[in-house]
Design a protein around this motif. Sequence first.
Motif, PDB file in Angstrom:
ATOM      1  N   LYS A  31     -11.234 -34.994   4.093  1.00 31.34           N
ATOM      2  CA  LYS A  31     -10.935 -33.851   3.218  1.00 31.34           C
ATOM      3  C   LYS A  31     -12.137 -32.925   3.068  1.00 31.34           C
ATOM      4  CE  LYS A  31      -7.874 -33.599   0.291  1.00 31.34           C
ATOM      5  NZ  LYS A  31      -6.739 -33.555  -0.600  1.00 31.34           N
ATOM      6  N   ARG A  32     -13.351 -33.503   3.064  1.00 32.86           N
ATOM      7  CA  ARG A  32     -14.553 -32.687   2.830  1.00 32.86           C
ATOM      8  C   ARG A  32     -15.126 -32.162   4.146  1.00 32.86           C
ATOM      9  NH1 ARG A  32     -19.594 -34.215   2.979  1.00 32.86           N
ATOM     10  NH2 ARG A  32     -19.033 -36.429   2.961  1.00 32.86           N
ATOM     11  N   THR A  33     -15.279 -33.076   5.115  1.00 36.58           N
ATOM     12  CA  THR A  33     -15.949 -32.696   6.369  1.00 36.58           C
ATOM     13  C   THR A  33     -14.992 -32.091   7.390  1.00 36.58           C
ATOM     14  OG1 THR A  33     -15.584 -34.903   7.263  1.00 36.58           O
ATOM     15  CG2 THR A  33     -17.681 -34.521   6.132  1.00 36.58           C
ATOM     16  N   GLY A  34     -13.690 -32.401   7.222  1.00 37.54           N
ATOM     17  CA  GLY A  34     -12.726 -31.912   8.215  1.00 37.54           C
ATOM     18  C   GLY A  34     -12.753 -32.731   9.495  1.00 37.54           C
ATOM     19  N   LYS A  35     -13.577 -33.791   9.518  1.00 32.68           N
ATOM     20  CA  LYS A  35     -13.655 -34.660  10.707  1.00 32.68           C
ATOM     21  C   LYS A  35     -12.295 -35.326  10.916  1.00 32.68           C
ATOM     22  CE  LYS A  35     -17.249 -37.553  11.240  1.00 32.68           C
ATOM     23  NZ  LYS A  35     -18.004 -38.833  11.147  1.00 32.68           N
ATOM     24  N   SER A  36     -11.826 -35.365  12.172  1.00 28.78           N
ATOM     25  CA  SER A  36     -10.496 -35.940  12.395  1.00 28.78           C
ATOM     26  C   SER A  36     -10.509 -37.006  13.483  1.00 28.78           C
ATOM     27  CB  SER A  36      -9.507 -34.834  12.773  1.00 28.78           C
ATOM     28  OG  SER A  36      -9.868 -34.285  14.027  1.00 28.78           O
ATOM     29  N   TYR A  37      -9.558 -37.919  13.363  1.00 28.41           N
ATOM     30  CA  TYR A  37      -9.322 -38.953  14.378  1.00 28.41           C
ATOM     31  C   TYR A  37      -7.837 -38.893  14.713  1.00 28.41           C
ATOM     32  CZ  TYR A  37     -13.782 -40.870  12.743  1.00 28.41           C
ATOM     33  OH  TYR A  37     -15.103 -41.044  12.404  1.00 28.41           O
ATOM     34  N   LEU A  70     -14.364 -46.286   6.037  1.00 32.59           N
ATOM     35  CA  LEU A  70     -14.938 -44.977   6.382  1.00 32.59           C
ATOM     36  C   LEU A  70     -15.475 -44.351   5.090  1.00 32.59           C
ATOM     37  CD1 LEU A  70     -12.145 -43.615   8.779  1.00 32.59           C
ATOM     38  CD2 LEU A  70     -14.298 -44.647   9.436  1.00 32.59           C
ATOM     39  N   ASP A  71     -16.783 -44.530   4.849  1.00 29.35           N
ATOM     40  CA  ASP A  71     -17.312 -44.094   3.544  1.00 29.35           C
ATOM     41  C   ASP A  71     -18.078 -42.773   3.581  1.00 29.35           C
ATOM     42  OD1 ASP A  71     -19.477 -44.977   4.921  1.00 29.35           O
ATOM     43  OD2 ASP A  71     -19.963 -46.645   3.568  1.00 29.35           O
ATOM     44  N   ASP A  72     -17.973 -42.035   4.711  1.00 28.79           N
ATOM     45  CA  ASP A  72     -18.669 -40.750   4.762  1.00 28.79           C
ATOM     46  C   ASP A  72     -17.795 -39.616   4.222  1.00 28.79           C
ATOM     47  OD1 ASP A  72     -16.911 -40.923   6.946  1.00 28.79           O
ATOM     48  OD2 ASP A  72     -18.045 -39.422   8.091  1.00 28.79           O
TER      49      ASP A  72
END
Length: 713
Positions: free
Chosen positions: A679-685, A662-664
């Motif tokens: 940590k940066r985008t707050g995107k979660s799984y 996951l390199d984004d």
Amino acid sequence: MELNHILEERKEKLLGYITSEEYIPLKRREIRQMLSVPDSDKEIFEGLLGELIAEGKVVETKKGKLMAPKALNMSTGVFTGHAKGFGFVTPDEGGADIFIPANETASAMQKDRVLYKVINQGEGDKKADGVIIKVLERGIVRVVGLYEQSKGFGFVIADDKKFAKDIFIAKENAKGAVSGHKVVVEIISYGEERRNPEGKIVEILGHVNDPGVDILSVIRRFDLAIEFPEKVYQEIEKQATEVLEKDKEGREDFRSLLTITIDGEDAKDLDDAVSLTKMVNGNYWLGVHIADVTHYVREHTALDQEAYARGTSVYLVDRVIPMLPHKLSNGICSLNPETDRLTLSCMMEIDPKGNVVSHKICESMIYSDFRMTYTAVREIIEDKTPELLEKYAEIVPMLTLMNELRQILGEKRMKRGSVNFDLPESKIILDERGKPIEIRPYERSIATNLIEEFMLVCNETVAENAFWQEIPFMYRTHLEPDEEKLKKMEQFIRGFGYHLKKKDGEIHPREIQRVLQEAEGTEQERIITRMVLRSMMQARYAADNLGHFGLAAKYYCHFTSPIRRYPDLQIHRLLKKMLHGELGETQTREYHKKMPDMALHCSRRERIADEAERDTEQLKKVEFMSDKIGQVFQGIISGVTNWGIYVELPNTIEGMVSLAMLDDDYYEFNDKSMMVFGKRTGKSYRLGDKVTVVVAKVSKELGTIDFLFEEEE
């Protein structure tokens, strides 16, 4: 025998002295003086002490002082390795596993019994960690793996990835193997910290890509016996293929009772048959008739000893490794239709509320009128398929009555808090070369549930009967969930809005059942079920009746499958002895004494069978996905860890998205919420999320399937 008994007593006395509270650490000579051991017994004393040290019950310090491990903060346990070199010890006395860093394993390998010392006690979610002091007993003598040739030597990469180091093979020990061969290696040296273990090849299974070599590798790895010893075949050579007239004497005759078997289409070992009638008083008269295997498998014979050693039949993807030879399992013991068979019957009178108001366990004989399949029974009850209603007109009224009783028993079980775990099992279809052509969830239906309910009520009735008769017995127990795991599970389900209510700090299975019912039909159902299941203890066999938490049953046993499970066979033997009045005081005492060891052995054999079955399924799942690189699938997140996100497809196949891929963003794992977040985008799984994945890589050697999220491709 008498001498062994005396030595054992002396050994116990010596151990008792060293572990007593008054004991002050002493050297060997000093202990001999304290215990007044004569010089003539010095050799015996040294031998007994050596045994205690080898078993890890006594430790000799560098200064020569002898102490109990506990006094040095040491304990014994079984080591489980990891491909990255570190491992865990499962303590012999129970409790949470101890983490062992890679540089503290002291050459311990998978399944070794070890003496270890705890260095840091665990706090909260963090495991305690420790060091291995020494290996007491090697757990693995033979290893199955892939041979790779090098200049002048070779090495074997173990199939079991928990075996962290490659095994060095000298040229003269290679047995002519070439790169790509699957082999069985006998370990001749376990190596030290920086040296690899060394072995010699004892069997070449074939090339890694040859049909059948994959399953054969699993069979060898778990040391599953395919062939029966010659002694066993000699014993059953003259075994009759039909029931003899003399064997029918003294039995209840249920041959005129309408009786059927209900199994899968491809089942050949039919353990159980059922009958049902309605009584004048409105109660149900349910008969569960189980193959009387002990009539043919006599105690202490080679056949019985082999069945005990196997413990269970093993159901691999492409074959069954039976507990009993086919002549028995598919022949005289199998309740085949339209033929007399010897059985042990549990006849139960059940009221309209599902209570067993009276019962009778007896030696019997039956004549199965129809060999029914789950598919046909479901179609008759649910679909009312005209051709089947006509073909099986004789038993349609009984099947209707059976469905009625099924619902009554199910509702009663649910009311008391029995937990139903409906996680889909895999149905894997292979072609004639063993190649997987279809994988789908195994179908559960009204018909499978019907047999399940009847077997459950029978198993409970038999267990309760044995408990009150106070006979030696083997129960099926399931203890309350581990507190730490339960805490973790509670934390997780709270994130989905589910809560467990406790009474006096304890959880009743009814609460777990309520949560599962609330989750039923939702997108998170499978994840909630899986998380709850992970928090539960494993069911096992025990000589004492400890109850069954998951079924919310006070009494439970396995009685209904003696063709394929040794505990059931042993239970039949004990029940028949009770029926014949053969359980005298001496025999009862002897059985009570050996039952805990039998229960432990049968539990271990069951675990081995489960592992082997899972491994062959995984092999075929990996093979099935190997030509699907680049294909897109919908799935749900079934697991999250600090190294990757596991995704399960609707066909039960699971793969992993590595966090490193996951390199984004830089992703971190949150153990409490079982979530991975950027940590940066707050995107979660998080567990239960629906995702779209692409098959990125499939490795038959590692047995892994790598996915990428579609947007990350």
